[in-house]
Write a protein that holds these residues in place. Structure first.
Motif, PDB file in Angstrom:
ATOM      1  N   MET A   1      56.713  66.426  22.081  1.00 10.83           N
ATOM      2  CA  MET A   1      57.124  65.099  21.640  1.00 10.83           C
ATOM      3  C   MET A   1      57.764  65.191  20.249  1.00 10.83           C
ATOM      4  SD  MET A   1      54.909  61.610  21.338  1.00 10.83           S
ATOM      5  CE  MET A   1      53.948  61.998  19.894  1.00 10.83           C
ATOM      6  N   SER A   2      58.877  64.543  20.068  1.00  7.13           N
ATOM      7  CA  SER A   2      59.622  64.556  18.817  1.00  7.13           C
ATOM      8  C   SER A   2      58.962  63.657  17.768  1.00  7.13           C
ATOM      9  CB  SER A   2      61.051  64.079  19.094  1.00  7.13           C
ATOM     10  OG  SER A   2      61.721  63.830  17.888  1.00  7.13           O
ATOM     11  N   MET A   3      59.054  64.085  16.522  1.00  4.92           N
ATOM     12  CA  MET A   3      58.516  63.298  15.403  1.00  4.92           C
ATOM     13  C   MET A   3      59.553  62.322  14.856  1.00  4.92           C
ATOM     14  SD  MET A   3      55.364  63.981  14.760  1.00  4.92           S
ATOM     15  CE  MET A   3      55.246  63.213  13.159  1.00  4.92           C
ATOM     16  N   GLN A   4      60.731  62.309  15.431  1.00  7.20           N
ATOM     17  CA  GLN A   4      61.825  61.497  14.893  1.00  7.20           C
ATOM     18  C   GLN A   4      61.443  60.017  14.781  1.00  7.20           C
ATOM     19  OE1 GLN A   4      65.557  62.114  16.864  1.00  7.20           O
ATOM     20  NE2 GLN A   4      66.683  60.917  15.369  1.00  7.20           N
ATOM     21  N   GLN A   5      60.798  59.457  15.796  1.00  8.09           N
ATOM     22  CA  GLN A   5      60.420  58.037  15.744  1.00  8.09           C
ATOM     23  C   GLN A   5      59.380  57.773  14.665  1.00  8.09           C
ATOM     24  OE1 GLN A   5      59.311  57.260  19.843  1.00  8.09           O
ATOM     25  NE2 GLN A   5      61.309  56.334  20.246  1.00  8.09           N
ATOM     26  N   GLU A   6      58.430  58.693  14.504  1.00  6.14           N
ATOM     27  CA  GLU A   6      57.403  58.524  13.463  1.00  6.14           C
ATOM     28  C   GLU A   6      58.042  58.546  12.070  1.00  6.14           C
ATOM     29  OE1 GLU A   6      54.124  57.964  13.545  1.00  6.14           O
ATOM     30  OE2 GLU A   6      54.057  57.876  15.723  1.00  6.14           O
ATOM     31  N   ILE A   7      58.968  59.480  11.871  1.00  8.91           N
ATOM     32  CA  ILE A   7      59.641  59.582  10.580  1.00  8.91           C
ATOM     33  C   ILE A   7      60.478  58.336  10.324  1.00  8.91           C
ATOM     34  CG2 ILE A   7      61.307  60.907   9.216  1.00  8.91           C
ATOM     35  CD1 ILE A   7      60.332  63.392  10.902  1.00  8.91           C
ATOM     36  N   GLN A   8      61.157  57.852  11.347  1.00  8.62           N
ATOM     37  CA  GLN A   8      61.948  56.626  11.200  1.00  8.62           C
ATOM     38  C   GLN A   8      61.058  55.447  10.815  1.00  8.62           C
ATOM     39  OE1 GLN A   8      65.506  56.229  11.378  1.00  8.62           O
ATOM     40  NE2 GLN A   8      64.777  54.410  10.317  1.00  8.62           N
ATOM     41  N   ALA A   9      59.859  55.388  11.373  1.00 11.73           N
ATOM     42  CA  ALA A   9      58.917  54.316  11.022  1.00 11.73           C
ATOM     43  C   ALA A   9      58.518  54.409   9.546  1.00 11.73           C
ATOM     44  CB  ALA A   9      57.685  54.374  11.920  1.00 11.73           C
ATOM     45  N   VAL A  10      58.342  55.632   9.030  1.00 12.12           N
ATOM     46  CA  VAL A  10      58.011  55.818   7.613  1.00 12.12           C
ATOM     47  C   VAL A  10      59.188  55.372   6.743  1.00 12.12           C
ATOM     48  CG1 VAL A  10      57.502  57.540   5.835  1.00 12.12           C
ATOM     49  CG2 VAL A  10      56.335  57.651   8.031  1.00 12.12           C
ATOM     50  N   ILE A  11      60.403  55.702   7.167  1.00 12.11           N
ATOM     51  CA  ILE A  11      61.601  55.274   6.427  1.00 12.11           C
ATOM     52  C   ILE A  11      61.688  53.755   6.404  1.00 12.11           C
ATOM     53  CG2 ILE A  11      64.132  55.256   6.469  1.00 12.11           C
ATOM     54  CD1 ILE A  11      63.932  58.153   7.628  1.00 12.11           C
ATOM     55  N   ASP A  12      61.445  53.123   7.545  1.00 14.14           N
ATOM     56  CA  ASP A  12      61.470  51.651   7.606  1.00 14.14           C
ATOM     57  C   ASP A  12      60.424  51.049   6.669  1.00 14.14           C
ATOM     58  OD1 ASP A  12      63.492  51.912   9.490  1.00 14.14           O
ATOM     59  OD2 ASP A  12      62.165  51.548  11.205  1.00 14.14           O
ATOM     60  N   ARG A  13      59.234  51.658   6.638  1.00 16.19           N
ATOM     61  CA  ARG A  13      58.162  51.187   5.753  1.00 16.19           C
ATOM     62  C   ARG A  13      58.595  51.342   4.285  1.00 16.19           C
ATOM     63  NH1 ARG A  13      53.799  53.713   8.131  1.00 16.19           N
ATOM     64  NH2 ARG A  13      53.940  55.494   6.770  1.00 16.19           N
ATOM     65  N   PHE A  14      59.262  52.458   3.962  1.00 18.33           N
ATOM     66  CA  PHE A  14      59.774  52.681   2.608  1.00 18.33           C
ATOM     67  C   PHE A  14      60.764  51.586   2.223  1.00 18.33           C
ATOM     68  CE2 PHE A  14      63.405  54.423   0.210  1.00 18.33           C
ATOM     69  CZ  PHE A  14      62.790  54.611  -1.015  1.00 18.33           C
ATOM     70  N   HIS A  15      61.682  51.244   3.127  1.00 17.36           N
ATOM     71  CA  HIS A  15      62.671  50.207   2.828  1.00 17.36           C
ATOM     72  C   HIS A  15      62.000  48.853   2.599  1.00 17.36           C
ATOM     73  CE1 HIS A  15      65.984  52.787   4.834  1.00 17.36           C
ATOM     74  NE2 HIS A  15      65.888  53.036   3.547  1.00 17.36           N
ATOM     75  N   ARG A  16      60.978  48.538   3.390  1.00 17.29           N
ATOM     76  CA  ARG A  16      60.240  47.277   3.173  1.00 17.29           C
ATOM     77  C   ARG A  16      59.539  47.291   1.812  1.00 17.29           C
ATOM     78  NH1 ARG A  16      59.125  48.157   8.622  1.00 17.29           N
ATOM     79  NH2 ARG A  16      57.031  48.921   8.169  1.00 17.29           N
ATOM     80  N   LYS A  17      59.000  48.455   1.450  1.00 10.66           N
ATOM     81  CA  LYS A  17      58.323  48.583   0.156  1.00 10.66           C
ATOM     82  C   LYS A  17      59.310  48.336  -0.988  1.00 10.66           C
ATOM     83  CE  LYS A  17      55.290  51.831  -2.254  1.00 10.66           C
ATOM     84  NZ  LYS A  17      54.631  53.141  -2.167  1.00 10.66           N
ATOM     85  N   MET A  18      60.523  48.838  -0.865  1.00 11.54           N
ATOM     86  CA  MET A  18      61.543  48.634  -1.898  1.00 11.54           C
ATOM     87  C   MET A  18      61.897  47.150  -2.017  1.00 11.54           C
ATOM     88  SD  MET A  18      62.179  51.474  -3.382  1.00 11.54           S
ATOM     89  CE  MET A  18      60.440  51.806  -3.135  1.00 11.54           C
TER      90      MET A  18
END
Length: 110
Positions: free
Chosen positions: A1-18
């Motif tokens: 299973m690829s981690m790409q979706q998990e990493i994208q979720a972390v990026i989305d969380r980072f953008h919300r934090k900003m």
């Protein structure tokens, strides 16, 4: 299973934090960094500029400021909180190459 979706979720969380933390955004905005994530069979590059991850793609960038090497399982543990970053580093479950300032900065991002 690829981690790409998990990493994208972390990026989305980072953008919300900003969006929610103007002080942190102001501190991060001038930075321009390239991060490599080496998970063995999966590799990714993330580029930061203007307090946004504007590039997330497969592969490694030879000009990266920081390279994080770990396994998909350890990355998942870091993301979900079951593996603490310092513990992972001390137990060599994660290796990080880069300037100390960049490493400390990574902690602020997530």
């Amino acid at each position: 299973m690829s981690m790409q979706q998990e990493i994208q979720a972390v990026i989305d969380r980072f953008h919300r934090k900003m969006e929610k933390d103007p002080e942190l955004k102001k501190e991060i905005e001038p930075l321009e960094k390239i991060f490599n994530l080496n998970l063995g069979e999966e590799t990714y590059t993330l580029k930061l500029k203007d307090a946004r991850i504007y590039h997330f793609d497969a592969g490694l960038d030879p000009n990266a400021d920081v390279t994080v090497t770990t396994t998909p399982e350890n990355l998942q543990g870091l993301i979900d909180g079951s593996l603490r970053p310092m513990r992972a580093y001390v137990l060599k479950k994660i290796q990080v190459k880069g300037k100390i300032d960049d490493l400390m900065f990574l902690k602020k991002l997530f």
